[in-house]
Design a protein around this motif. Structure first.
Motif, PDB file in Angstrom:
ATOM      1  N   PHE A 216      12.471 -19.155  16.377  1.00 39.95           N
ATOM      2  CA  PHE A 216      12.168 -18.287  17.601  1.00 39.95           C
ATOM      3  C   PHE A 216      10.962 -18.290  17.853  1.00 39.95           C
ATOM      4  O   PHE A 216      10.548 -18.026  19.321  1.00 39.95           O
ATOM      5  CB  PHE A 216      12.591 -16.770  16.968  1.00 39.95           C
ATOM      6  N   GLY A 219      10.693 -20.632  20.407  1.00 40.19           N
ATOM      7  CA  GLY A 219      11.444 -20.182  21.677  1.00 40.19           C
ATOM      8  C   GLY A 219      10.247 -19.133  22.475  1.00 40.19           C
ATOM      9  O   GLY A 219      10.536 -19.341  23.792  1.00 40.19           O
ATOM     10  N   LEU A 220       9.646 -18.580  21.658  1.00 41.57           N
ATOM     11  CA  LEU A 220       8.737 -17.656  22.435  1.00 41.57           C
ATOM     12  C   LEU A 220       7.514 -18.592  23.176  1.00 41.57           C
ATOM     13  O   LEU A 220       7.471 -18.252  24.258  1.00 41.57           O
ATOM     14  CB  LEU A 220       7.786 -16.824  21.511  1.00 41.57           C
ATOM     15  N   ARG A 221       7.320 -19.683  22.516  1.00 40.76           N
ATOM     16  CA  ARG A 221       6.386 -20.551  23.424  1.00 40.76           C
ATOM     17  C   ARG A 221       6.989 -21.216  24.335  1.00 40.76           C
ATOM     18  O   ARG A 221       6.478 -21.267  25.609  1.00 40.76           O
ATOM     19  CB  ARG A 221       5.977 -21.564  22.350  1.00 40.76           C
ATOM     20  N   GLY A 224       6.849 -19.564  27.653  1.00 43.67           N
ATOM     21  CA  GLY A 224       5.790 -19.308  28.285  1.00 43.67           C
ATOM     22  C   GLY A 224       4.756 -18.170  27.802  1.00 43.67           C
ATOM     23  O   GLY A 224       3.713 -17.824  28.496  1.00 43.67           O
ATOM     24  N   LEU A 225       5.192 -17.567  26.661  1.00 46.56           N
ATOM     25  CA  LEU A 225       4.159 -16.373  26.255  1.00 46.56           C
ATOM     26  C   LEU A 225       2.968 -17.114  25.665  1.00 46.56           C
ATOM     27  O   LEU A 225       2.727 -18.248  25.226  1.00 46.56           O
ATOM     28  CB  LEU A 225       4.661 -15.843  25.061  1.00 46.56           C
ATOM     29  N   LEU A 226       1.890 -16.431  25.846  1.00 48.79           N
ATOM     30  CA  LEU A 226       0.562 -16.677  25.465  1.00 48.79           C
ATOM     31  C   LEU A 226       0.467 -16.235  24.139  1.00 48.79           C
ATOM     32  O   LEU A 226       1.250 -15.504  23.503  1.00 48.79           O
ATOM     33  CB  LEU A 226      -0.554 -16.167  26.355  1.00 48.79           C
ATOM     34  N   ALA A 232       2.207 -10.412  19.016  1.00 46.99           N
ATOM     35  CA  ALA A 232       2.879  -9.055  19.016  1.00 46.99           C
ATOM     36  C   ALA A 232       4.061  -9.512  18.127  1.00 46.99           C
ATOM     37  O   ALA A 232       4.607  -8.524  17.379  1.00 46.99           O
ATOM     38  CB  ALA A 232       3.054  -8.676  20.416  1.00 46.99           C
ATOM     39  N   HIS A 233       4.893 -10.489  18.668  1.00 44.40           N
ATOM     40  CA  HIS A 233       6.254 -10.526  17.845  1.00 44.40           C
ATOM     41  C   HIS A 233       5.815 -10.930  16.479  1.00 44.40           C
ATOM     42  O   HIS A 233       6.862 -10.462  15.626  1.00 44.40           O
ATOM     43  CB  HIS A 233       6.859 -11.927  18.629  1.00 44.40           C
ATOM     44  N   LYS A 236       5.273  -7.627  14.832  1.00 46.42           N
ATOM     45  CA  LYS A 236       6.611  -6.915  14.764  1.00 46.42           C
ATOM     46  C   LYS A 236       7.292  -7.286  13.498  1.00 46.42           C
ATOM     47  O   LYS A 236       8.238  -6.438  12.983  1.00 46.42           O
ATOM     48  CB  LYS A 236       7.344  -6.578  15.810  1.00 46.42           C
ATOM     49  N   ASN A 237       7.587  -8.538  13.332  1.00 47.61           N
ATOM     50  CA  ASN A 237       8.438  -9.336  12.314  1.00 47.61           C
ATOM     51  C   ASN A 237       7.903  -9.028  11.051  1.00 47.61           C
ATOM     52  O   ASN A 237       8.570  -8.880  10.050  1.00 47.61           O
ATOM     53  CB  ASN A 237       8.777 -10.660  12.704  1.00 47.61           C
TER      54      ASN A 237
ATOM     55  N   ALA B  85       1.444 -22.666  29.824  1.00 45.18           N
ATOM     56  CA  ALA B  85       2.084 -21.463  29.685  1.00 45.18           C
ATOM     57  C   ALA B  85       3.010 -21.176  31.020  1.00 45.18           C
ATOM     58  O   ALA B  85       4.311 -20.549  30.736  1.00 45.18           O
ATOM     59  CB  ALA B  85       1.492 -20.164  29.073  1.00 45.18           C
ATOM     60  N   ARG B  88       5.829 -23.658  30.863  1.00 37.75           N
ATOM     61  CA  ARG B  88       7.064 -23.132  30.373  1.00 37.75           C
ATOM     62  C   ARG B  88       7.503 -21.892  30.735  1.00 37.75           C
ATOM     63  O   ARG B  88       6.985 -20.910  30.970  1.00 37.75           O
ATOM     64  CB  ARG B  88       6.436 -22.931  28.657  1.00 37.75           C
TER      65      ARG B  88
END
Ligand SMILES: Nc1ncnc2c1ncn2[C@@H]1O[C@H](COP(=O)(O)OP(=O)(O)OP(=O)(O)O)[C@@H](O)[C@H]1O
Ligand code: SF4
Ligand SMILES: [Mg+2]
Lengths: 317, 330
Positions: A216, A219-221, A224-226, A232-233, A236-237, B85, B88
């Motif tokens: 995942f 998946g986050l990358r 397009g997450l920086l 943050a993810h 939280k995990n 980014a 993506r």
């Protein structure tokens, strides 16, 4: 969530009963006469029997147990044989002091350990990772009473920055959050924080490294997450497990501080337990152990509930 | 001709290590706006690596990428930081084989979609949530509003894949990469998802690269096909051309096992032998050890190319004379 909490609380009742039985049995199985410490060596048999009756030691074990349990439920743990003071108030004072020490140590240890572990896990195999890992190993393996004495020699004896022993003016029952008292807290808390620091750092590092391996994160990358979004993810995990480890460490510190409390003469439960053992003070010993055991049961309860509140996957059970 | 949406030429990907892995060895293709390319190949042939390169998702430090990759004329291999980014999820997005693993287990579906929208469009939280709801409705998730606050584990596999598609399409990408998006699903759910993808692709007019080792699935969704073996495309052509007139023995082998009743769900029957370990770039034809027609000329490097049109070719010495095998017509 409410049902889960209620069910979890219901589970603890039989556990608590069992625990109190074990506490009682442990103390009574141990060999030796409980009154030996206060009786003069040449005491008459009558005197001995009289005292046995006062403390209830002449009755059958089941009877003793239920009388003790019944009174304990009303908050009466009997009187200390050595001092004659009520065990409940002695233990509560000590619990308060241990709580102060343990919570402070846990906060220090969790903050630093979490930070080290996080950075180490995020930048795996960098110099910062190696430094953090080394510190963690040292933290887990150094003997704490030894570390305590070293700190006393440096900061107390040589530099004179902090007092070495006690809990400040007023002894065991007069704690306040002012510098006079808090200066007494610094050295024992720092010494104690080394344990959770090492363990939390190692856990968090492994945790973060493991999370970063999971699909995942790709998946986050991919969406397009920086870096800070990904961070943050990851936090939280990692939080549920990290908090569980912290909770267990806190529990461990609440009970396992005999050595450190003795080195610093910190008037907490460990110190009290040590005294009770050496003076064969049965009611005090029993009461202290019981209170500590209940702490663990409740702590586990709280950790479970908090953890399931944080991690939606655990709630189904 | 206008500028193609995707232009990949002579792409090579090597993972450094002992031993190194030459996962992609000279892949070239172009994809027009709104076109669907199916990439077909066995496990380990480099399909996922090729897709990930288009999003630069491979581990930076251990990966050496050569060749050229451009999307809408922009050099993907040169993108850095924020521009990468933005690329993506904004221009190119991806759906994964197992949405159970590719979604964050501790974030709700709604939040995961909204987060992407906020990141790319800078809109407010409530606008982003509204978009998330719109997307869930678009992929026909029943009671979408309630599903917004579901965690991935609270959904079925098919539902999760729909949510993943909603997430991928939330920012209207020009190119969608689908890495075996139906392999983990039941046959009936597979068909629903494929039909949905096909429909959304037409509606939104985006390009799609669809990776699978299920020939029936590839036929169902693609305009053109590429057959991949040991990190290289060995044959490309339109779906009809590959099915009726496969020229490469490997493509023929894949088809022979599956063509009769080519329907979604039919897995490729294994061709005898195993694909090579990719510790060195292959010299000559990588398929030779498993090929019935292999001969001395198959060691030539580079192998001669049989080419009928720009994107109708096969890389095999026997391609020109390849007789149409008996399985071509039912
Ligand atoms: N991050 C990585 N590091 C090292 N090797 C890798 C990495 N990712 C993939 N590989 C290797 O590259 C080769 C191609 O892998 P790839 O995942 O592209 O195969 P695939 O065609 O997608 O197969 P599958 O159908 O199993 O998904 C494999 O040999 C794989 O082991
Ligand atoms: S080049 Fe030779 S070995 Fe390779 S597929 Fe063609 S005939 Fe077979
Ligand atoms: Mg793959």
């Amino acid at each position: 969530m409410l049902i889960f909490t209620a069910r979890r609380i219901a589970y603890t009742i039989p556990i608590m009963l069992g625990v109190s039985l074990v506490c009682f049995a442990l103390v009574h199985i141990s060999p030796g006469d409980p009154l030996v410490s206060i009786l003069p060596p040449d005491a008459s048999v009558e005197l001995q029997e009289q005292l046995m009756a006062i403390y209830g030691f002449d009755r059958s074990y089941p009877e003793q147990f239920f009388r003790w349990l019944g009174r304990a439920l009303q908050g009466d743990l009997g009187n200390s044989i050595a001092t004659g003071r009520p065990v409940t108030s002695e233990v509560m004072n000590a619990v308060g002091n241990t709580l102060i020490l343990a919570v402070t140590a846990t906060i220090i240890g969790f903050t630093l350990g979490g930070l080290f572990g996080f950075v180490a896990g995020f930048f795996r195999d960098s110099w910062i990772d190696k430094l953090a890992s080394t510190l963690a190993v040292v933290g887990v393996s150094v003997p704490h009473y030894w570390l305590g004495m070293v700190l006393v020699i440096i900061f107390s004896v040589e530099l004179g920055w902090f007092p070495a022993t006690g809990a400040g003016p007023g002894g065991s029952s007069q704690w306040a959050w002012d510098w006079e008292h808090m200066s007494h807290l610094v050295l024992p808390a720092v010494t104690m924080s080394v344990i959770p620091m090492g363990i939390v750092a190692r856990t968090v590092r492994a945790l973060v490294a493991d999370i970063l391996q999971q699909e995942f994160v790709t998946g986050l990358r991919a969406k397009g997450l920086l870096d800070r979004g990904v961070l943050a993810h990851v936090i939280k995990n990692a939080a549920p497990t990290a908090l569980a480890v912290m909770g267990l460490q806190l529990g461990y510190l609440l009970g396992g501080s005999i050595l450190i409390e003795t080195v610093f003469s910190w008037p907490g439960t460990g110190f009290l337990l040590g005294q009770a053992i050496f003076q064969r003070d049965l009611p005090l010993l029993q009461g202290t152990i019981l209170v500590l055991a209940m702490f663990f049961v409740i702590l586990n309860l709280v950790v479970d509930v908090v953890q399931s509140a944080l991690d939606p996957r655990l709630q189904r059970g | 001709m206008t500028q193609p949406l995707v232009e990949v030429s002579d792409l090579t990907v090597t993972f450094q290590g002992t031993p190194p892995v030459h996962a992609v060895n000279g892949v070239s293709f172009t994809l027009a706006q709104g076109e669907v390319l199916g990439i077909l190949g066995e496990s380990g042939s480099g399909k996922s690596v090729t897709l990930k390169t288009l999003l630069r998702l491979l581990p930076e430090r251990r990966t050496r990428i050569g060749g050229k990759v451009a999307v809408e004329g922009r050099d993907v291999l040169a993108l850095e930081g924020r521009a990468l980014a933005d690329h993506r999820g904004g221009v190119v997005s991806m759906i994964f084989q197992d949405p159970g693993l590719a979604l964050d287990p501790v974030y709700t579906i709604g939040r995961q979609i909204a987060e992407t929208v906020i990141r790319h469009e800078g809109v407010s939280r409530s606008t982003a949530m509204a978009r998330a709801l719109e997307m869930l409705e678009l992929v026909r998730i029943p009671s979408a509003k309630r599903r917004l606050s579901n965690y991935p584990h609270e959904m079925s596999g098919g539902m999760r894949q729909r949510a993943m598609i909603a997430l991928a399409l939330a920012c209207k990408p020009k190119l969608l990469l689908a890495d075996e998006p139906t392999t983990a699903l039941d046959a009936t759910v597979q068909i629903q998802i494929l039909l949905l993808l096909r429909e959304l692709q037409r509606e939104m007019g985006m390009g799609v690269i669809f990776v699978t080792h299920d020939i029936g699935v590839a036929v169902e969704v693609s305009d053109k096909l590429a057959v991949m073996y040991a990190g290289s495309f060995v044959e490309t052509g339109s779906v009809a051309e590959i099915i009726r007139d496969a020229r490469h023995p490997y493509s023929q082998g894949l088809l022979a096992a599956n063509l009769v009743g080519a329907e979604p769900g039919a897995l490729l029957k294994a061709i005898p032998g195993a694909p090579p370990a990719l510790h060195a770039p292959p010299v000559g034809c990588a398929f030779a050890p498993r090929c019935e027609l292999a001969g001395p000329r198959c060691g030539a490097d580079p192998l001669p190319l049989w080419q009928a049109r720009g994107d109708r070719w096969a890389r095999c010495v026997a391609a020109a004379e390849a007789a149409v095998p008996s399985h071509a017509e039912p």
